[in-house]
Scaffold this active site. Structure first.
Site, mmCIF file in Angstrom:
data_model
loop_
_atom_site.group_PDB
_atom_site.id
_atom_site.type_symbol
_atom_site.label_atom_id
_atom_site.label_comp_id
_atom_site.label_asym_id
_atom_site.label_seq_id
_atom_site.Cartn_x
_atom_site.Cartn_y
_atom_site.Cartn_z
ATOM 1 C CB THR A 17 29.199 17.986 26.023
ATOM 2 O OG1 THR A 17 29.116 18.089 24.605
ATOM 3 C CG2 THR A 17 27.873 17.507 26.557
ATOM 4 C CB SER A 113 33.809 11.315 30.949
ATOM 5 O OG SER A 113 32.674 10.520 31.124
ATOM 6 C CG HIS A 114 32.974 8.276 27.785
ATOM 7 N ND1 HIS A 114 32.455 9.463 28.228
ATOM 8 C CD2 HIS A 114 33.013 8.348 26.452
ATOM 9 C CE1 HIS A 114 32.174 10.218 27.182
ATOM 10 N NE2 HIS A 114 32.500 9.571 26.087
ATOM 11 C CE LYS A 126 33.481 15.905 35.131
ATOM 12 N NZ LYS A 126 32.473 14.829 35.104
ATOM 13 C CG ASP A 276 31.732 6.916 33.097
ATOM 14 O OD1 ASP A 276 31.397 6.806 34.302
ATOM 15 O OD2 ASP A 276 31.741 8.009 32.503
ATOM 16 C CG ASP A 280 29.548 10.695 34.861
ATOM 17 O OD1 ASP A 280 30.002 9.768 34.158
ATOM 18 O OD2 ASP A 280 29.752 11.902 34.627
ATOM 19 N NE ARG A 281 29.176 8.762 29.535
ATOM 20 C CZ ARG A 281 29.194 8.911 28.225
ATOM 21 N NH1 ARG A 281 29.102 7.859 27.443
ATOM 22 N NH2 ARG A 281 29.320 10.097 27.683
ATOM 23 C CB THR A 343 23.416 16.514 24.529
ATOM 24 O OG1 THR A 343 22.515 15.748 23.739
ATOM 25 C CG2 THR A 343 24.546 15.633 25.015
ATOM 26 C CD GLU A 362 22.844 13.378 29.311
ATOM 27 O OE1 GLU A 362 22.911 14.252 28.447
ATOM 28 O OE2 GLU A 362 23.787 13.074 30.040
ATOM 29 C CD GLU A 363 22.526 9.439 23.632
ATOM 30 O OE1 GLU A 363 23.033 8.389 23.242
ATOM 31 O OE2 GLU A 363 23.173 10.480 23.873
ATOM 32 C CB SER A 364 25.364 9.457 26.420
ATOM 33 O OG SER A 364 24.969 10.414 27.382
ATOM 34 C CE LYS A 375 26.968 11.198 32.313
ATOM 35 N NZ LYS A 375 27.342 12.570 31.934
ATOM 36 N NE ARG A 495 27.838 11.825 20.768
ATOM 37 C CZ ARG A 495 28.979 11.154 20.946
ATOM 38 N NH1 ARG A 495 29.230 10.082 20.217
ATOM 39 N NH2 ARG A 495 29.870 11.561 21.838
HETATM 40 C C1 G16 Z 1 28.954 14.068 28.821
HETATM 41 C C2 G16 Z 1 27.747 14.854 29.223
HETATM 42 C C3 G16 Z 1 26.516 14.122 28.824
HETATM 43 C C4 G16 Z 1 26.529 13.818 27.349
HETATM 44 C C5 G16 Z 1 27.799 13.086 26.986
HETATM 45 C C6 G16 Z 1 27.980 12.947 25.481
HETATM 46 O O1 G16 Z 1 29.005 12.881 29.538
HETATM 47 O O2 G16 Z 1 27.722 15.076 30.619
HETATM 48 O O3 G16 Z 1 25.432 14.936 29.136
HETATM 49 O O4 G16 Z 1 25.416 13.050 27.000
HETATM 50 O O5 G16 Z 1 28.920 13.783 27.448
HETATM 51 O O6 G16 Z 1 28.079 14.220 24.935
HETATM 52 P P1 G16 Z 1 28.419 14.455 23.413
HETATM 53 O O7 G16 Z 1 27.321 13.770 22.658
HETATM 54 O O8 G16 Z 1 28.424 15.937 23.248
HETATM 55 O O9 G16 Z 1 29.747 13.799 23.150
HETATM 56 P P2 G16 Z 1 30.341 12.412 30.214
HETATM 57 O O10 G16 Z 1 29.999 11.105 30.863
HETATM 58 O O11 G16 Z 1 31.323 12.290 29.084
HETATM 59 O O12 G16 Z 1 30.710 13.495 31.171
#
Ligand code: G16
Length: 542
Positions: A17, A113-114, A126, A276, A280-281, A343, A362-364, A375, A495
């Site tokens: 993703t 990320s997180h 990335k 995070d 970005d979150r 997503t 996004e919901e995340s 983001k 999920r």
């Molecule tokens: C990434 C993507 C987001 C996505 C999230 C969760 O976020 O940039 O668009 O919503 O992962 O993705 P998944 O449901 O496939 O685990 P981040 O903050 O991890 O870069």
């Protein structure tokens, strides 16, 4: 001296993703990171010759080491200028801004990320393209193909750059500039938000706290919230650490529990927020009121005109498919476009570039706008502060007024982690195969009205992305979505997204778990989760 190193391809370099995310031990294999970076550079092709490349990361374990190698590889691959954040630090949104500001060909952002960090945690790479946004699917697919055919990579044999010292160093024909990671980003924020109004709100008694989770936003938050806006000592865990202090830099109610408890307790501040690993979150909690990320997108969209950067209104809103449809009602009321994308932030880039949308979410826990192509956690928090300063109401009042106007979309997510990949893929495949038989089925009075396998047709470049999640619509505006995560590093994560709509005159004050219970029962039964996975409960409920 330029050195060419022969390599055997690694079979597991398919980006998910959000870039290539793996356990640190995987990235520690000799030549692993270099092979992927060379595949990226090859895919950029001739455009890299003499061009600018931005490099930075979230400060996690391996960050400095991989940056050192990436800088020397950029020099060996013909980039003219490399911009690196001091200390190897660049938040994802700040990197996006630097790419745009400097008209760079792209950027490497080193982050998982997180996900947790440290020697036993995760690492990631990335690549963002010239618009500042995550590389689109066609690009990442080509990088993957290239990584599988790679025979060698190029690197300059040179002394390591001192990442802590600001200034320029020449590496062969390439100028490497170590830059302040915060300054340009903070300046951008001042153009979007009314810092005077936020300061006035603080002087009138407004209280705000921020948890940087020992991740990348510490230096940004200290500069913006403490120094420029004057919220004294509002930042906690503000020093980025390689292992995030042993914590999990995921700003949700589980990993930011201390912040949550403080906001729910006596004498709570007006607003508590967190971000995070890579910044970005965002997590938004008002005194006594957690704001669901899907609601946050809708509320920010309805109030964005209160901030100077959006005073002319917004052009449109985009949300990822599993995000609740709260924002759709705002778009309808504003008379602007609403786009539903798969997503992954990369799917918003074309819409933003084409000027079709201003806000995305996004919901995340990701929200952002056209100011960058990522983001942006601190941006979302600043917009909330700006709205509080303009409306002089509490977060709770603002949220309740929003529901009373548009109705409430209860939304939750159940995650089943570390599943056997075959089991998880089989579950989704069977749901897909049975889609046609779902409409009309009813469990405990909840009836399926439509079901499909979400495919996105990008209205700008015409590309089609299939199999982006199983969407099951229920009578009355409720919904269930199933998809497999693309960011995990072990096994599969299923999920399950749950949504129930209550109109303005309906029950707006239900407990979320109770409100969603009928939808959860239906979802569990349709997917046969317990029988197939052996799991009685999800690992994470958000
Ligand atoms: C990434 C993507 C987001 C996505 C999230 C969760 O976020 O940039 O668009 O919503 O992962 O993705 P998944 O449901 O496939 O685990 P981040 O903050 O991890 O870069």
């Amino acid at each position: 001296m330029l050195r060419t190193v022969a390599v055997t391809p690694f079979s597991d370099q398919k980006p998910g993703t959000s870039g290539l995310r793996k356990k640190v031990a995987v990235f520690q294999q000799p030549h692993y990171a270099e092979t992927f970076i060379q595949a990226v550079f090859d895919e950029v092709g001739e455009a890299r010759k003499g061009a600018t490349l931005v490099i930075g990361g979230d400060g996690r374990f391996l960050n400095r080491e991989v940056i050192g190698r990436a800088v020397r590889m950029a020099a060996a691959n013909g980039y003219g200028r490399v911009l690196v954040g001091q200390g190897g630090i660049l938040s994802t949104p700040a990197a996006s801004h630097l790419i745009r500001l400097n008209k760079a060909a792209g950027g490497l952002i080193l982050s998982a990320s997180h996900n947790p960090g440290g020697p036993n945690g995760d690492f990631g790479i990335k690549y963002n393209i010239a618009n500042g946004g995550p590389a689109p699917e066609a690009f990442t697919a080509a990088v993957h193909a290239r990584s599988q055919a790679l025979a060698e990579y190029r690197i300059l044999d040179a002394a390591e750059i001192d990442l802590d010292r600001l200034g320029d160093t020449r590496l062969s024909d390439t100028v490497v500039q170590v830059v302040d990671p915060v300054a340009d980003y903070a300046a951008l924020m001042e153009t979007l938000f009314d810092f005077d109004a936020i300061r006035a709100w603080r002087e009138a008694g407004g209280r705000f706290v921020f948890d940087a989770m020992h991740a990348v936003t510490g230096p940004y938050a200290t500069e913006i919230f403490e120094r420029r806006l004057g919220f004294a000592d509002c930042v906690s865990n503000g020093v980025p650490l390689e292992d995030f202090g042993g914590g999990h830099p995921d700003p949700n109610l589980i990993h930011a529990k201390a912040l949550h408890d403080r906001l729910m307790g006596p004498g709570a501040p007006d607003l508590g927020a967190a971000s995070d690993g890579d910044g970005d979150r965002n997590l938004i909690i008002g005194r006594g009121r957690f704001v669901n990320p899907s609601d946050s997108l809708a509320i920010l969209a309805a109030n964005a005109h209160l901030a100077p950067g959006y005073c002319d209104g917004i052009k449109g809103i985009a949300r990822s498919m599993p995000t609740s449809r709260a924002a759709d009602r705002v778009a309808e009321a504003l008379g602007v476009e609403l786009h539903e994308t798969p997503t992954g932030w990369k799917f918003f880039g074309n819409l933003l570039d084409a000027g079709r949308v201003t806000l995305c979410g996004e919901e995340s826990a990701g929200t952002g706008s056209d100011h960058v192509r990522e983001k942006d956690g601190l941006w979302a928090i600043l917009l909330w502060l700006n709205i509080l300063a303009a409306r002089r109401q509490s977060v709770d009042e603002i949220v309740r007024e929003h529901w009373a106007t548009y109705g409430r979309n209860y939304h939750g997510r159940h995650d089943y982690e570390g599943l056997d990949t075959e089991v998880a893929e089989g579950l989704v495949a069977d749901l897909r195969a049975g889609l046609a038989s779902l409409p009309g089925r009813s469990i405990d009075g909840v009836t399926v009205t439509a079901a499909d396998d979400f495919a996105y047709h990008d209205p700008i470049d015409g590309s089609v992305s299939r199999h982006q999640g199983i969407r099951i619509d229920l009578a009355g505006g409720s919904r269930v979505v199933f998809r497999l995560s693309g960011t995990g590093t072990s096994g599969a994560t299923l999920r399950m997204y749950l949504e129930r709509y209550e109109p303005p005159e309906g029950d707006l004050d239900l407990d979320q778990v109770k409100a969603l219970a009928p939808v959860v029962r239906l979802a569990n039964e349709l997917a046969g989760i317990a029988a197939r996975t052996g799991r009685a409960e999800p690992d994470v409920v958000t």
